[in-house]
Design a protein around this motif. Structure first.
Motif, PDB file in Angstrom:
ATOM      1  N   ASP A  12       2.945   6.768  59.343  1.00 13.19           N
ATOM      2  CA  ASP A  12       2.302   7.167  60.531  1.00 13.19           C
ATOM      3  C   ASP A  12       2.630   8.500  60.862  1.00 13.19           C
ATOM      4  O   ASP A  12       3.741   8.982  61.079  1.00 13.19           O
ATOM      5  CB  ASP A  12       2.853   6.163  61.560  1.00 13.19           C
ATOM      6  N   GLU A  13       1.549   9.140  61.326  1.00  9.70           N
ATOM      7  CA  GLU A  13       1.710  10.642  61.918  1.00  9.70           C
ATOM      8  C   GLU A  13       1.084  10.656  63.347  1.00  9.70           C
ATOM      9  O   GLU A  13      -0.075  10.217  63.504  1.00  9.70           O
ATOM     10  CB  GLU A  13       1.286  11.724  60.975  1.00  9.70           C
ATOM     11  N   GLU A  14       1.825  11.512  64.064  1.00  8.73           N
ATOM     12  CA  GLU A  14       1.289  11.558  65.296  1.00  8.73           C
ATOM     13  C   GLU A  14       1.464  13.028  65.573  1.00  8.73           C
ATOM     14  O   GLU A  14       2.438  13.882  65.332  1.00  8.73           O
ATOM     15  CB  GLU A  14       2.447  10.867  66.328  1.00  8.73           C
ATOM     16  N   PHE A  15       0.537  13.848  66.392  1.00  7.54           N
ATOM     17  CA  PHE A  15       0.475  15.157  66.800  1.00  7.54           C
ATOM     18  C   PHE A  15       0.611  15.076  68.239  1.00  7.54           C
ATOM     19  O   PHE A  15      -0.298  14.883  69.084  1.00  7.54           O
ATOM     20  CB  PHE A  15      -1.015  15.766  66.312  1.00  7.54           C
ATOM     21  N   SER A  16       2.153  15.354  68.601  1.00  6.74           N
ATOM     22  CA  SER A  16       2.497  14.926  69.848  1.00  6.74           C
ATOM     23  C   SER A  16       1.792  16.106  70.790  1.00  6.74           C
ATOM     24  O   SER A  16       1.838  15.493  72.058  1.00  6.74           O
ATOM     25  CB  SER A  16       3.962  14.971  69.818  1.00  6.74           C
ATOM     26  N   ASP A  17       1.485  17.289  70.620  1.00  7.48           N
ATOM     27  CA  ASP A  17       1.031  18.073  71.592  1.00  7.48           C
ATOM     28  C   ASP A  17      -0.385  18.258  71.517  1.00  7.48           C
ATOM     29  O   ASP A  17      -0.984  19.016  72.370  1.00  7.48           O
ATOM     30  CB  ASP A  17       1.724  19.352  71.355  1.00  7.48           C
ATOM     31  N   ARG A  53       6.106  12.812  61.507  1.00 11.58           N
ATOM     32  CA  ARG A  53       5.422  11.771  60.358  1.00 11.58           C
ATOM     33  C   ARG A  53       6.695  10.919  59.889  1.00 11.58           C
ATOM     34  O   ARG A  53       7.635  11.415  59.383  1.00 11.58           O
ATOM     35  CB  ARG A  53       4.626  12.447  59.225  1.00 11.58           C
ATOM     36  N   ASP A  54       6.340   9.707  60.012  1.00 10.91           N
ATOM     37  CA  ASP A  54       7.270   8.689  59.269  1.00 10.91           C
ATOM     38  C   ASP A  54       6.884   7.852  58.181  1.00 10.91           C
ATOM     39  O   ASP A  54       5.381   7.214  58.354  1.00 10.91           O
ATOM     40  CB  ASP A  54       7.753   7.663  60.508  1.00 10.91           C
ATOM     41  N   ALA A  55       7.354   7.733  57.139  1.00 10.31           N
ATOM     42  CA  ALA A  55       6.743   6.942  56.025  1.00 10.31           C
ATOM     43  C   ALA A  55       7.730   6.145  55.297  1.00 10.31           C
ATOM     44  O   ALA A  55       8.977   6.481  55.366  1.00 10.31           O
ATOM     45  CB  ALA A  55       6.257   8.222  54.998  1.00 10.31           C
ATOM     46  N   ASN A  97      10.641  20.429  58.977  1.00 11.00           N
ATOM     47  CA  ASN A  97      11.921  19.804  58.433  1.00 11.00           C
ATOM     48  C   ASN A  97      11.262  18.415  57.860  1.00 11.00           C
ATOM     49  O   ASN A  97      10.737  17.362  58.467  1.00 11.00           O
ATOM     50  CB  ASN A  97      12.957  19.510  59.781  1.00 11.00           C
ATOM     51  N   LEU A  98      12.060  17.990  56.787  1.00 13.90           N
ATOM     52  CA  LEU A  98      11.399  16.814  56.267  1.00 13.90           C
ATOM     53  C   LEU A  98      12.817  16.202  55.664  1.00 13.90           C
ATOM     54  O   LEU A  98      13.549  16.747  54.860  1.00 13.90           O
ATOM     55  CB  LEU A  98      10.411  17.074  54.927  1.00 13.90           C
ATOM     56  N   TYR A  99      12.932  15.048  55.934  1.00 13.49           N
ATOM     57  CA  TYR A  99      14.196  14.165  55.609  1.00 13.49           C
ATOM     58  C   TYR A  99      13.643  12.953  54.718  1.00 13.49           C
ATOM     59  O   TYR A  99      12.820  12.455  55.254  1.00 13.49           O
ATOM     60  CB  TYR A  99      15.191  13.788  56.578  1.00 13.49           C
ATOM     61  N   SER A 100      14.368  12.579  53.581  1.00  8.32           N
ATOM     62  CA  SER A 100      14.182  11.351  53.109  1.00  8.32           C
ATOM     63  C   SER A 100      15.594  10.785  52.479  1.00  8.32           C
ATOM     64  O   SER A 100      16.337  11.392  52.246  1.00  8.32           O
ATOM     65  CB  SER A 100      13.096  11.347  51.960  1.00  8.32           C
ATOM     66  N   ALA A 141      12.480   5.912  52.531  1.00  6.87           N
ATOM     67  CA  ALA A 141      12.117   6.427  53.994  1.00  6.87           C
ATOM     68  C   ALA A 141      12.080   7.731  54.175  1.00  6.87           C
ATOM     69  O   ALA A 141      12.994   8.418  53.754  1.00  6.87           O
ATOM     70  CB  ALA A 141      12.885   5.529  54.843  1.00  6.87           C
ATOM     71  N   SER A 142      11.141   8.343  54.932  1.00  5.34           N
ATOM     72  CA  SER A 142      11.195   9.844  55.261  1.00  5.34           C
ATOM     73  C   SER A 142      10.560   9.962  56.372  1.00  5.34           C
ATOM     74  O   SER A 142       9.709   9.241  57.000  1.00  5.34           O
ATOM     75  CB  SER A 142      10.208  10.483  54.059  1.00  5.34           C
ATOM     76  N   ARG A 143      11.188  11.061  57.109  1.00  2.00           N
ATOM     77  CA  ARG A 143      10.475  11.575  58.182  1.00  2.00           C
ATOM     78  C   ARG A 143      10.284  12.905  58.223  1.00  2.00           C
ATOM     79  O   ARG A 143      10.981  13.975  57.515  1.00  2.00           O
ATOM     80  CB  ARG A 143      11.466  11.386  59.089  1.00  2.00           C
ATOM     81  N   GLU A 144       9.077  13.592  58.773  1.00  2.08           N
ATOM     82  CA  GLU A 144       8.859  14.881  58.962  1.00  2.08           C
ATOM     83  C   GLU A 144       8.628  15.220  60.174  1.00  2.08           C
ATOM     84  O   GLU A 144       8.023  14.673  60.910  1.00  2.08           O
ATOM     85  CB  GLU A 144       7.342  15.096  58.023  1.00  2.08           C
TER      86      GLU A 144
END
Lengths: 715, 324
Positions: free
Chosen positions: A531-536, A506-508, A454-457, A474-477
């Motif tokens: 910034d992107e984080e691969f949480s798992d 991912r936040d941009a 899901n990607l929101y901007s 601003a966006s969040r994935e």
């Protein structure tokens, strides 16, 4: 997050969005009296029967110019010549052409060419009758020059059969190859593309449109490819004799408000070589003295596409295309091994009979719902259905050991994407855009079969003060998956999460400001953070960070003099986690790349005296790459990877006579590179790798050219 | 399958949304669109003599650069579709009766309606003028990224030229990168496609007129786009590398990179992002593996690719580990 939670979240979002749209529908506006009929009532236009245009300087006959001269390259530097064709010291022919012949009944013949004296030449011939048809023939060459200081021991380097010298002495490692030094000879790593294209377009005064494009590209030369035998490898100059043919034929029907096009696309790849054979320079195990690498197999791809659009009014616009395609590959298999001391396994069939079907649909609806609100919906679907028959193949690993059979894995996937975007004009100087996208992917035969993204901007475009435009986005994935670690296999670290389908956030943030400092000077500033984080992820790419900033300034001093300058910085950081053993011995690698780019340009359209034009362009680009690996014990750090490119290009043209100009050109390029992966790696540096021994890149080249331009004037 | 179910749910939601938009657009009470505002203005009259009226003032030395239109495709009298096959200058600039008419002493001359200093027509209406003839370009333009960002055709295209720079491979990138400044920085990186050398245009990969595909690519998918020139990577291969079949950009940065072959990072780390298998693939390489220590073929030169050189796929029956 479980599938049901995701499902519920999706439902909430979908319902909220539908509600939002329905609210939008209830927004009362003016009754739309202006409809289709009103738009169609265009002005009938003036009576032009008396408009003779006697002052119009129509151009009939031959016009344009031809450039001819010579240039000089100061030094041999292969990398500088890459894509330019200026790799050799000495004189070269410099030529260009821009000619057009036109008749009063709109027939024309157009000839355009650049760099005609170099290996990077391009030439185009187009003719026809404007408004009826056109035929064009294009020819283009592009040289790819990799390295010229490489050395190999193989006889027939660059061909499909590479043998050892007669007096070669095999060894377990390169230091045992006693004939190595005396056997080395130079081989350039280079190839060139030559593309010939033929296009026909019929564009008469009718809604029907026809076009056919045929393009054939030959790619010849070599490239570096590794050939290995159980932890021993040799770098080969592998031959490249490729030919790609593309055909596109389309028929379209174009009306004011809608259009349709049906198109057929063919891409066919042919390869003159099925394989590369090379003799093992190392002492082979189990009689493994000869290896064979498969070359890219010949294949073809067919696709039918139907595309169309419908513009009902300004309030509803639809466009889309659907396509079905098929890739096929049935090149005859090579033998499982050339090692005569091993039992050569039988093959289940003689060729792959490979077949992949593709289906694509892209649809978009756009609507100006009110005078302030616009909505856009877009749907994409992309399916790769691998229908190749499945068989198992006994593996002869590195022509050395006969191992168990492996079953063919027909990878397939299905990708969907749905996007909704709303643009709302809050005020004349403020506009906001909200967008939501859901992407789903279903794939086969991998530990992750489904990913949902899901990607929101949210974007603001504003003009807070006169002459200043600001864009902020601003966006969040968010990406989730249905990982089944059991599918990773028994010998793979169970904590591994492959980054391209790992769970990810991912936040941009992107910021752009354009400011007109004065009427003739504008500046633009941009900054972007992601910034992107691969949480798992405990093993694999675990996080990434990108930062970029830039400033552009442009100025117009008069209608003939313009200038621009720019500077940009970018940094990319990433962390990769690993473990030497599946159970323990973790390590952490950090990679940081920093890029700097700057440029200044000046253009003079008219200069004092007989100087008619001038240009100056300076570009600088450099980058540092640092890799830091932390693990048990201590080890020396890696050197920094560095590249630097500086280019200054200047030209000026002076009038010699009514039709004759003299053009001067100067180009200087300075290139440096520190690459610890390749620098100082002579053919025998690595005991288990017989390399081609590329050397560090460093050099400066000056190029001068002088050309005469003869101008043809139709009068 | 759960994903299949979700897909149909999305498709259902999409149909509802689409029906809402279509219904609203066709039958709903909506206000006049912004673009329509200047449509309502009464048009001025056309000039009496067409281009001759214009050139009586704009035919001087100062306007000489405008005459290049007569060398280009728009200045062809015999082609009825072009401005000079019809309403001449006023085909694009709009009726110029007011502009060319008499003005009182001290009175400011009214601007031409379009494509001129202080022209009153909106950018959207100016675009309509272009699209009125270039109807094929309208196919994907509406709703496309550039249209949504209110770009004017003339932001990229030049009409008063012999040859529009944006249609020439060597000069096009400069036009695109006036706005796409990040891509401009990327193409100057050490390894990249030959864009900065004038050998490749942005439109070799992208469809700027609002293409429906991801990133406005010319082909429907990223891989199809790459296979236009790199058909040798298409396969299908007997032994495929799964990420390659999905997306070339998993490993490659098409606009430029600091790593050879436009890779996003160097092997072995590039490969170790996805491969941690018992044995040599999982071992973290350090400075010990440099020539100053114990030089290793797992790090130096091609690293993983020295052996697994068929990383895009292999058609060799014994090539399951992509080394044949």
């Amino acid at each position: 997050m479980t599938a049901s939670q995701r499902h519920r979240r999706f439902q909430v979002r979908a319902v909220a969005f539908i509600g939002f749209l329905l609210m939008g529908m209830s927004v009362s506006g003016q009754d739309r009296a202006t409809s289709q009929e009103e738009e169609e009532s265009e002005s009938t236009g003036p009576d032009t029967s008396e408009w003779i245009c006697e002052d119009c300087p129509f151009v009939y006959g031959l016009s344009g110019s031809v450039l001819l001269g010579a240039g000089y390259v100061s030094d041999d530097l292969f990398d500088f010549g890459n894509y330019r064709g200026l790799e050799q010291e000495g004189v070269y022919g410099a030529a260009g052409v821009d000619l057009r012949y036109r008749t009063e009944d709109a027939r024309y013949l157009d000839l355009y060419g650049e760099r005609l004296g170099l290996d990077s030449r391009t030439l185009s011939v187009e003719g026809g009758r404007q408004g009826s048809y056109s035929v064009s023939l294009d020819y283009d060459e592009t040289p790819y020059l990799d390295t010229s200081d490489t050395r190999t021991i193989f006889e027939g380097a660059g061909t499909a059969n590479q043998t050892l010298p007669a007096d070669w002495v095999r060894g377990g490692t390169t230091d045992e190859m006693t004939a190595l030094a005396g056997s080395l000879h130079g081989v350039d790593i280079r190839h060139k593309r030559k593309t010939l294209g033929l296009a026909l377009e019929v564009n008469r005064k009718s809604p029907w449109r026809y076009r056919v494009d045929v393009q054939q590209t030959r790619k010849e030369g070599n490239l570096i490819r590794g050939g290995s035998f159980i932890f021993r490898a040799a770098e080969l100059a592998s031959p490249v004799d490729y030919e790609t043919t593309r055909v596109e034929a389309a028929v379209g029907y174009v009306r004011d408000r809608w259009q349709l096009e049906a198109a057929y696309h063919l891409s066919r790849f042919d390869n003159d070589n099925r394989s590369v054979r090379w003799q093992n320079p190392f002492a082979g195990i189990n009689g493994a003295d000869l290896g064979e690498l498969a070359q890219p197999p010949e294949n073809q791809f067919h696709q039918f596409m139907l595309s169309g659009s419908w513009r009902y009014s300004k309030w509803l616009m639809l466009s889309g295309h659907v396509a079905v395609g098929r890739s096929e590959q049935d090149e005859q298999f090579l033998a499982p091994t050339l090692n005569t001391s091993l039992a050569n396994p039988s093959l289940p069939r003689s060729d792959l009979d490979g077949r992949v079907d593709t289906q694509i649909a892209n649809l978009r609806a756009t609507s100006n719902l009110t005078d302030r609100l616009r909505a856009k919906l877009q749907f994409r679907y992309d399916e790769r259905d691998n229908k190749t028959p499945v068989d198992s193949f006994v593996q002869v690993v590195s022509d050395t050991f006969v191992m168990d059979e492996r079953a063919y894995e027909p990878y397939s996937y299905e990708r969907t994407s749905m996007n909704a975007t709303l643009d709302y004009r809050v005020a004349s100087d403020l506009k906001v855009t909200a967008s939501a996208t859901h992407k789903g992917m279903e794939r086969s035969l991998q530990e992750v079969e489904n990913t949902d993204t899901n990607l929101y901007s949210f974007k603001i475009r504003a003009t807070p003060v006169s002459r200043l435009n600001v864009n902020v986005k601003a966006s969040r994935e968010e990406r989730n998956n249905d990982l089944d670690p059991a599918r990773l296999g028994p010998q793979v670290n169970p904590s591994l999460r492959r980054f391209h389908f790992a769970e990810k956030d991912r936040d941009a943030l992107r910021f752009v400001a354009d400011y007109a400092l004065r009427e003739n000077v504008a500046a633009s500033l941009f900054a972007e953070f992601a910034d992107e984080e691969f949480s798992d992820t405990e093993i694999g790419l675990s996080d990434g960070r990108a930062r970029s900033y830039g400033l552009d300034v442009s100025a117009t001093f008069s209608s003939d003099i313009t200038a621009h300058a720019f500077v940009a910085f970018e940094s990319l950081d990433a962390t990769i986690l690993g473990a030497d053993n599946i159970e323990d011995a973790p390590w952490e690698a950090r990679q940081s790349d920093d890029f700097r780019t700057a440029g200044i340009g000046l253009n003079f359209g008219d200069l004092p005296g007989k100087w008619v034009e001038g240009r100056l362009d300076f570009t600088y680009a450099s980058a540092d790459g640092d890799i830091e690996v932390q693990k048990r014990g201590s080890a020396p750090p890696f050197p920094t990877l560095e590249t630097s490119r500086m280019t200054l290009e200047a030209s000026a043209e002076r009038e010699l006579g009514e039709r004759l100009n003299l053009r001067f050109g100067y180009l200087v390029g300075k290139l440096t590179e520190d690459d610890f992966f390749r620098d100082d790696v002579a053919p025998d540096t690595v005991p288990t790798l017989l390399s081609l021994g590329q050397r560090p890149l460093d050099g400066t080249v000056h190029v001068f050219n002088v050309m005469l331009r003869y101008r043809f004037s139709a009068d | 399958m759960a994903n299949c179910r979700r897909f149909f749910e999305f498709a259902f939601a999409g149909v509802i949304l689409l029906a809402g938009v279509v219904g609203l657009a066709m039958f709903g009470p909506v206000g006049a669109a912004e673009e329509g505002e200047d449509d309502a203005e009464p048009l001025p009259a056309y000039t009496s003599d067409g281009a001759d009226s214009c050139l009586s003032c704009h035919g001087d030395e100062e306007s000489a650069h405008l005459m290049a239109i007569f060398e280009g495709p728009h200045g062809v009298e015999a082609d009825e579709r072009t401005p000079f096959g019809g309403n001449q200058c006023e085909a694009c600039h709009g009726p110029g009766g007011d502009h060319a008419g008499r003005v009182r002493f001290g009175q400011e001359r009214p601007p031409m309606p379009a494509f001129g200093p202080n022209s009153p027509w909106s950018q959207a209406r100016e675009n309509e003028t272009c699209l009125g003839c270039h109807r094929e370009q309208q196919h994907d333009w509406d709703g496309g990224v550039h249209e949504s960002q209110k770009l004017a055709c003339t932001d990229c295209h030049s009409v008063h030229t012999r040859r529009d720079p944006v249609t020439v491979t060597s000069s096009q990138p400069q036009v695109c990168m006036d706005c796409h400044v990040e891509q401009r920085a990327e193409v100057h990186r050490a390894y990249g496609h030959p864009i900065r050398f004038g050998e490749m245009a942005c439109t070799d990969c992208h469809e700027p007129h609002g293409g429906l595909n991801e990133a406005m690519l010319d082909s429907p998918t990223i891989n199809q786009n790459c296979f236009q020139c790199h058909a040798e990577m298409r396969g299908p291969f007997l032994w495929e590398h799964a990420p390659v079949t999905e997306d070339c950009t998993t490993c490659h940065q098409p606009h430029g990179s600091n790593n050879p072959d436009l890779l996003t990072r160097r092997a072995p780390l590039l490969c170790q992002q996805c491969h941690s298998r018992m044995g040599h693939p999982s071992i973290g390489r350090t400075g010990d593996d440099l020539p100053s220590g114990q030089p290793s073929n797992f790090l130096m030169s091609g690293s993983c690719l020295s052996c697994h050189s068929q990383v895009h796929g292999s058609n060799h029956p014994s090539g399951a580990i992509l080394n044949r």
